[in-house]
Design a protein around this motif. Structure first.
Motif, PDB file in Angstrom:
ATOM      1  N   MET A  36       0.843  -1.064   0.095  1.00 49.89           N
ATOM      2  CA  MET A  36      -0.171  -0.130   0.077  1.00 49.89           C
ATOM      3  C   MET A  36       0.904   1.368   0.028  1.00 49.89           C
ATOM      4  O   MET A  36       2.049   1.182  -0.009  1.00 49.89           O
ATOM      5  N   GLN A  37       0.355   2.487  -0.193  1.00 47.38           N
ATOM      6  CA  GLN A  37       0.984   3.598  -0.078  1.00 47.38           C
ATOM      7  C   GLN A  37       1.248   4.069   1.150  1.00 47.38           C
ATOM      8  O   GLN A  37       0.621   4.165   2.006  1.00 47.38           O
ATOM      9  N   ASN A  38       2.631   4.029   1.416  1.00 46.79           N
ATOM     10  CA  ASN A  38       3.194   4.228   2.733  1.00 46.79           C
ATOM     11  C   ASN A  38       3.463   5.589   3.078  1.00 46.79           C
ATOM     12  O   ASN A  38       3.573   6.570   1.858  1.00 46.79           O
ATOM     13  N   LEU A  39       3.497   6.178   4.248  1.00 48.89           N
ATOM     14  CA  LEU A  39       3.898   7.559   4.589  1.00 48.89           C
ATOM     15  C   LEU A  39       4.949   7.648   5.474  1.00 48.89           C
ATOM     16  O   LEU A  39       4.989   7.034   6.563  1.00 48.89           O
ATOM     17  N   PRO A  40       6.092   8.120   5.141  1.00 49.48           N
ATOM     18  CA  PRO A  40       7.273   7.998   5.864  1.00 49.48           C
ATOM     19  C   PRO A  40       7.103   8.708   7.324  1.00 49.48           C
ATOM     20  O   PRO A  40       6.191   9.485   7.428  1.00 49.48           O
ATOM     21  N   ILE A  41       7.807   8.156   8.286  1.00 45.96           N
ATOM     22  CA  ILE A  41       7.667   8.765   9.478  1.00 45.96           C
ATOM     23  C   ILE A  41       7.854  10.126   9.794  1.00 45.96           C
ATOM     24  O   ILE A  41       7.464  10.984  10.662  1.00 45.96           O
ATOM     25  N   ASN A  42       8.749  10.792   8.959  1.00 47.37           N
ATOM     26  CA  ASN A  42       9.207  12.171   9.012  1.00 47.37           C
ATOM     27  C   ASN A  42       8.522  12.740   7.841  1.00 47.37           C
ATOM     28  O   ASN A  42       9.054  13.816   7.444  1.00 47.37           O
ATOM     29  N   TRP A  43       7.420  12.578   7.363  1.00 48.95           N
ATOM     30  CA  TRP A  43       6.866  13.105   6.405  1.00 48.95           C
ATOM     31  C   TRP A  43       6.462  14.606   6.512  1.00 48.95           C
ATOM     32  O   TRP A  43       6.528  15.505   5.457  1.00 48.95           O
ATOM     33  N   LEU A  44       6.280  15.128   7.702  1.00 46.08           N
ATOM     34  CA  LEU A  44       6.263  16.533   7.935  1.00 46.08           C
ATOM     35  C   LEU A  44       7.113  17.453   7.615  1.00 46.08           C
ATOM     36  O   LEU A  44       7.153  18.386   7.254  1.00 46.08           O
ATOM     37  N   THR A  45       8.455  16.613   7.788  1.00 44.81           N
ATOM     38  CA  THR A  45       9.662  17.809   7.644  1.00 44.81           C
ATOM     39  C   THR A  45      10.726  17.241   6.253  1.00 44.81           C
ATOM     40  O   THR A  45      11.366  17.949   6.046  1.00 44.81           O
ATOM     41  N   GLU A  46      10.336  16.102   5.805  1.00 44.11           N
ATOM     42  CA  GLU A  46      11.067  15.776   4.658  1.00 44.11           C
ATOM     43  C   GLU A  46      10.558  16.385   3.481  1.00 44.11           C
ATOM     44  O   GLU A  46       9.317  16.615   3.386  1.00 44.11           O
ATOM     45  N   GLY A  47      11.564  16.509   2.589  1.00 42.62           N
ATOM     46  CA  GLY A  47      11.046  16.863   0.998  1.00 42.62           C
ATOM     47  C   GLY A  47      10.763  18.242   1.044  1.00 42.62           C
ATOM     48  O   GLY A  47      10.961  19.066   1.819  1.00 42.62           O
ATOM     49  N   LEU A  48       9.809  18.446   0.007  1.00 41.99           N
ATOM     50  CA  LEU A  48       9.191  20.001  -0.138  1.00 41.99           C
ATOM     51  C   LEU A  48       8.227  20.287   0.980  1.00 41.99           C
ATOM     52  O   LEU A  48       7.352  19.564   1.170  1.00 41.99           O
ATOM     53  N   LEU A  49       8.662  21.559   1.566  1.00 46.11           N
ATOM     54  CA  LEU A  49       7.519  22.050   2.565  1.00 46.11           C
ATOM     55  C   LEU A  49       6.552  23.093   1.960  1.00 46.11           C
ATOM     56  O   LEU A  49       6.775  24.233   2.028  1.00 46.11           O
ATOM     57  N   ASP A  50       5.707  22.123   1.323  1.00 45.20           N
ATOM     58  CA  ASP A  50       4.861  22.863   0.501  1.00 45.20           C
ATOM     59  C   ASP A  50       3.349  22.282   0.764  1.00 45.20           C
ATOM     60  O   ASP A  50       3.088  21.043   0.979  1.00 45.20           O
ATOM     61  N   PHE A  51       2.310  23.126   1.411  1.00 41.06           N
ATOM     62  CA  PHE A  51       1.027  22.545   1.543  1.00 41.06           C
ATOM     63  C   PHE A  51       0.372  21.478   0.600  1.00 41.06           C
ATOM     64  O   PHE A  51      -0.250  20.530   0.972  1.00 41.06           O
ATOM     65  N   GLU A  52       0.383  22.058  -0.577  1.00 43.05           N
ATOM     66  CA  GLU A  52      -0.299  21.354  -1.464  1.00 43.05           C
ATOM     67  C   GLU A  52       0.343  19.835  -1.719  1.00 43.05           C
ATOM     68  O   GLU A  52      -0.192  18.836  -1.984  1.00 43.05           O
ATOM     69  N   TYR A  53       1.615  19.892  -1.725  1.00 36.13           N
ATOM     70  CA  TYR A  53       2.515  18.656  -1.664  1.00 36.13           C
ATOM     71  C   TYR A  53       2.283  17.623  -0.610  1.00 36.13           C
ATOM     72  O   TYR A  53       1.806  16.473  -0.624  1.00 36.13           O
ATOM     73  N   LYS A  54       2.113  18.307   0.454  1.00 35.52           N
ATOM     74  CA  LYS A  54       1.803  17.624   1.849  1.00 35.52           C
ATOM     75  C   LYS A  54       0.561  17.103   1.838  1.00 35.52           C
ATOM     76  O   LYS A  54       0.340  15.756   2.210  1.00 35.52           O
ATOM     77  N   LYS A  55      -0.410  17.999   1.315  1.00 33.08           N
ATOM     78  CA  LYS A  55      -1.662  17.308   1.243  1.00 33.08           C
ATOM     79  C   LYS A  55      -2.031  16.152   0.280  1.00 33.08           C
ATOM     80  O   LYS A  55      -2.430  15.314   0.636  1.00 33.08           O
TER      81      LYS A  55
END
Length: 239
Positions: free
Chosen positions: A1-20
């Motif tokens: 299934m589609q997993n969510l990394p444990i540090n998804w809040l802080t990793e990668g692009l800090l953009d609301f639409e991307y995180k959403k």
């Protein structure tokens, strides 16, 4: 299934639409698992994310105890350092808080759905002792009957007790012994007698049978819930 990394809040692009986008893809996968009555490991993962989100929102910090056992203390400390830098950046923190405000009710709703499924399956489990139950019941056999089906999964179980200053916890480990086809001549009682003859290390084992009244996957729902139900049942016996 589609997993969510444990540090998804802080990793990668800090953009609301991307995180959403990442969050919604993950929650869609979670609901798909629940729709097929598969609770584990997705439910534990979901609770971990929700608890961590709550801690970040309330205390602006990560909490090690909220993370799964797979993450080491060293890995957590690295993640914590990254997060501390983000907290010090007001603009970045504002973006993180926007994501948290959006994500928190969605996580809460998904956790509620998982809990409803868990409770539904648990309500439709029947647990009973097999034969005479000895005074010591932290070790023995667990018979598991799925629905529908004519097979019994036989497990050796061991319940361990952990204590701290405030609480006492019970954990359970199981090991599959065999799968047995039930019939008129192969009752749970007869099966227990056979096991006693074969294993002299458990001459008078506590033995319990958990019978499912609704269909659900064995490994991703029935067995984990049956194990927790057995711990509750044994705890009441010990009271």
């Amino acid at each position: 299934m589609q997993n969510l990394p444990i540090n998804w809040l802080t990793e990668g692009l800090l953009d609301f639409e991307y995180k959403k986008y990442r969050l919604l893809a993950y929650l869609q996968a979670v609901r798909s698992e629940f729709g097929q009555q598969r609770l584990y490991p997705v439910f534990s993962d979901l609770i971990m994310h929700y608890r961590n989100l709550q801690q970040v929102r309330e205390h602006k910090k990560l909490v090690y105890e909220a993370f799964p056992q797979q993450i080491t203390r060293a890995d957590f400390e690295k993640l914590e350092l990254v997060y501390e830098k983000i907290v010090e950046d007001d603009e970045t923190m504002a973006q993180i808080e926007e994501v948290i405000q959006y994500a928190a009710p969605l996580f809460q709703e998904a956790v509620y759905q998982g809990r409803e499924l868990y409770d539904f399956i648990e309500r439709h489990l029947e647990i009973n002792p097999v034969g005479i139950t000895p005074m010591y019941f932290n070790e023995g056999y667990l018979f598991l009957d799925a629905f529908p089906g004519k097979e019994t999964q036989v497990y050796v179980y061991r319940i361990t007790v952990f204590e701290n200053t405030y609480e006492k916890y019970r954990g359970i480990n199981t090991q599959l012994v065999r799968t047995v086809r039930r019939g008129l001549a192969q009752t749970h009682e007869n099966l227990k007698v056979q096991l006693v003859k074969e294993n002299q290390e458990l001459p008078n084992p506590a033995t319990f049978v958990v019978v499912a009244k609704v269909p659900c996957p064995l490994d991703s729902a029935l067995l984990p819930i049956a194990k927790r139900s057995l711990v509750k049942y044994v705890t009441r016996l010990a009271a």
